[in-house]
Design a protein around this motif. Structure first.
Motif, mmCIF file in Angstrom:
data_model
loop_
_atom_site.group_PDB
_atom_site.id
_atom_site.type_symbol
_atom_site.label_atom_id
_atom_site.label_comp_id
_atom_site.label_asym_id
_atom_site.label_seq_id
_atom_site.Cartn_x
_atom_site.Cartn_y
_atom_site.Cartn_z
ATOM 1 N N UNK A 157 56.144 80.181 46.963
ATOM 2 C CA UNK A 157 56.492 78.748 46.915
ATOM 3 C C UNK A 157 55.242 77.896 47.016
ATOM 4 N N UNK A 158 54.229 78.392 47.724
ATOM 5 C CA UNK A 158 52.999 77.626 47.912
ATOM 6 C C UNK A 158 52.114 77.633 46.679
ATOM 7 N N UNK A 159 52.539 78.317 45.615
ATOM 8 C CA UNK A 159 51.819 78.301 44.340
ATOM 9 C C UNK A 159 52.430 77.321 43.344
ATOM 10 N N UNK A 160 53.403 76.533 43.776
ATOM 11 C CA UNK A 160 54.146 75.686 42.849
ATOM 12 C C UNK A 160 54.101 74.219 43.248
ATOM 13 N N UNK A 161 54.023 73.369 42.225
ATOM 14 C CA UNK A 161 54.136 71.921 42.409
ATOM 15 C C UNK A 161 55.239 71.438 41.472
ATOM 16 N N UNK A 162 56.257 70.806 42.051
ATOM 17 C CA UNK A 162 57.343 70.267 41.223
ATOM 18 C C UNK A 162 56.851 69.046 40.465
ATOM 19 N N UNK A 163 57.276 68.914 39.196
ATOM 20 C CA UNK A 163 56.785 67.831 38.350
ATOM 21 C C UNK A 163 57.937 67.090 37.693
ATOM 22 N N UNK A 164 57.601 65.980 37.068
ATOM 23 C CA UNK A 164 58.543 65.169 36.303
ATOM 24 C C UNK A 164 59.081 66.002 35.140
#
Length: 375
Positions: A157-164
Motif C-alpha cells: 500500500x505504501x507504494x501507491x498514490x491514489x490519483x484523479x
C-alpha cells in the motif's frame, strides 16, 4: 492467479536486445495481496533507463526478476488492513515505498526510507515477502517493489498514490518516476527560484521532466545540453531558451560565456561521469550542481576540492526528486492538468509486452524519450 510478465534471468546480455532477448515473456503465479498490500491491474508502464541499467548490469539486482517500476493502474483487490483504497481506484506506483517509521521517513524524507532500501535490494516487497513465482514454485523477484511489466502486480500500500481518475493512465504512469524524479530535482532538491539560470545535462525522460520543471519554476534561462540534436530540438520546443551539443568543442566555455560565469543550478540527468563533470564546470561560483543520474557503481567522478571550497559550491544528490510522493504526485498532476507541466509531450510511443526488447534497443540508442507499455 496466472499473469504474463517480462522476466529478466541474466544481466549483461549483449545488445541488440531484439536479438539476444534478455526479457522473456513468461506466465507467472501471482499470489493474492497480503496484509497491507494491494492487487493492481497494470494499465501503463514507462520504459526507463533504470530498467535498462538492470538489463545491462549497471544496477545489479537479484534475478530472476520481473522488471518495470514506473506505472499506473487500477486497484482490483486490497489486503487486510488497507482501508484507504478500494477496488476501482486509479493509482500511480512509486518505486520506493515508505515505512513511515524509520528516521528518514520521520524527517520527511521518504525517498530515503531505510527498510525500503533493504527490501528493494533483496527483490521483495516492503513486507519482506515475495508474491511472484514461476513454474515449479521458483521465486521471482520484484523490481523495486513494483514489477510493472506485467498484467497485474501486488505491491505494498505504501507504494501507491491514489490519483484523479480523469487522468489518462498512460500519462499518469510518467509521474511515478520521470516526472517525480526530474521535476522533483528542480522543485525539492535544487529549489530553483524565479529569474535564475538552470542547465539540464542529459535529455531523457527524467532530464526533459527537469527542464519542464525549470520552466514551470520560472527560471529566466533554461539551457538544455545533450549529444543528440533531435533531443535538443525537442527541448527547445518544451521551453529551453538555449541548447548546446555536449560533443562540440568548447561547450562548457560557451555556456559560461553566455551566462557570465555559469548557471546558478546545473542538473546532471545522464548518469555518466562525463556529464557530471560538464555540469560541475558550467555551475557558477556559489552555485549548485545536482545529480539524479545513476551510473555503474564502479564509476568515479574526480571532484575539484579547491573549487568546491574556494567558490562555495554545493553538490547534491537527488533520489526520486527528494519527493514526498503522496504530496508531490497530486501537485504535479495538478500542474499538468492546468497546462503548466505538459509531460504528455514526452510520450514517444506505445509498445506491447512482446516488443519490449526492441524498445530497450531504441532507449539505449537515445532514439526515444518515454516509451509506454500498454495493456
Amino acid at each position: 492467479m496466472r499473469i504474463k510478465a517480462a522476466v529478466l534471468r541474466t544481466m549483461g546480455v549483449r545488445a541488440p536486445y531484439a536479438d539476444s532477448r534478455p526479457l522473456a515473456i513468461e506466465e507467472l503465479e501471482l499470489a493474492p495481496p497480503g496484509d497491507g498490500e494491494v492487487l493492481v491491474r497494470v494499465v501503463a508502464a514507462g520504459l526507463c533507463h533504470s530498467d535498462l541499467s538492470v538489463i545491462n548490469g549497471d544496477r545489479p539486482r537479484p534475478v530472476p526478476m520481473a522488471l518495470g517500476h514506473e506505472a499506473a493502474g487500477v486497484v482490483e483487490e486490497v489486503g487486510r488492513g488497507v482501508t484507504d483504497l478500494k477496488a476501482g481506484d486509479h493509482v500511480v506506483m512509486v518505486f520506493v515505498p515508505s515505512c513511515g517509521h524509520c528516521l528518514p521517513c520521520m524527517e520527511g524524507r521518504p525517498a530515503l526510507c531505510e527498510p525500503a532500501a533493504v527490501t528493494n535490494g533483496a527483490g521483495s516487497l516492503l513486507s519482506g515477502e515475495w508474491r511472484l513465482h514461476g513454474s515449479g514454485g521458483e521465486r521471482v523477484n520484484h523490481h523495486v517493489g513494483v514489477s510493472a511489466f506485467a498484467e497485474y502486480a501486488v505491491v505494498s500500500r505504501n507504494s501507491l498514490v491514489r490519483i484523479d481518475p480523469s487522468l489518462p493512465l498512460e500519462h499518469a504512469a510518467l509521474f511515478g518516476c520521470a516526472v517525480l524524479t526530474g521535476a522533483g530535482a528542480v522543485f525539492n532538491t535544487a529549489r530553483v527560484q524565479p529569474g535564475t539560470s538552470v542547465a539540464v545535462v542529459g535529455l531523457g525522460g527524467v532530464g526533459l521532466s527537469a527542464l519542464l520543471g525549470a520552466v514551470t519554476a520560472g527560471a529566466a534561462r533554461v539551457i538544455a545540453v545533450d549529444i543528440v540534436d533531435g533531443k535538443l530540438a525537442m527541448a527547445k520546443g518544451l521551453g529551453a531558451t538555449h541548447t548546446f551539443n555536449a560533443t562540440q568543442d568548447g561547450c562548457a566555455d560557451a555556456i559560461r560565456d553566455l551566462t557570465g560565469g555559469g548557471v546558478e543550478t546545473a542538473l546532471e540527468m545522464a548518469g555518466s561521469p562525463q556529464a557530471m563533470d560538464l555540469a560541475y564546470r558550467i555551475t557558477r561560483r556559489g552555485g549548485t550542481t545536482v545529480t539524479a543520474g545513476l551510473p555503474n557503481p564502479t564509476l568515479r567522478w574526480p571532484l575539484n576540492i579547491v573549487s568546491l571550497v574556494g567558490e562555495e559550491r554545493t553538490v547534491k544528490g537527488s533520489y526520486i526528486g527528494s519527493a514526498v510522493p503522496g504530496r508531490d504526485i497530486p501537485r504535479y498532476i495538478g500542474l499538468f492538468q492546468a497546462g503548466r507541466l505538459p509531460v504528455d509531450k514526452l510520450l514517444s510511443e506505445r509498445v506491447k509486452l512482446d516488443g519490449l526488447n526492441a524498445a530497450f534497443d531504441r532507449l539505449a540508442k537515445g532514439e526515444s524519450i518515454r516509451q509506454v507499455l500498454t495493456f
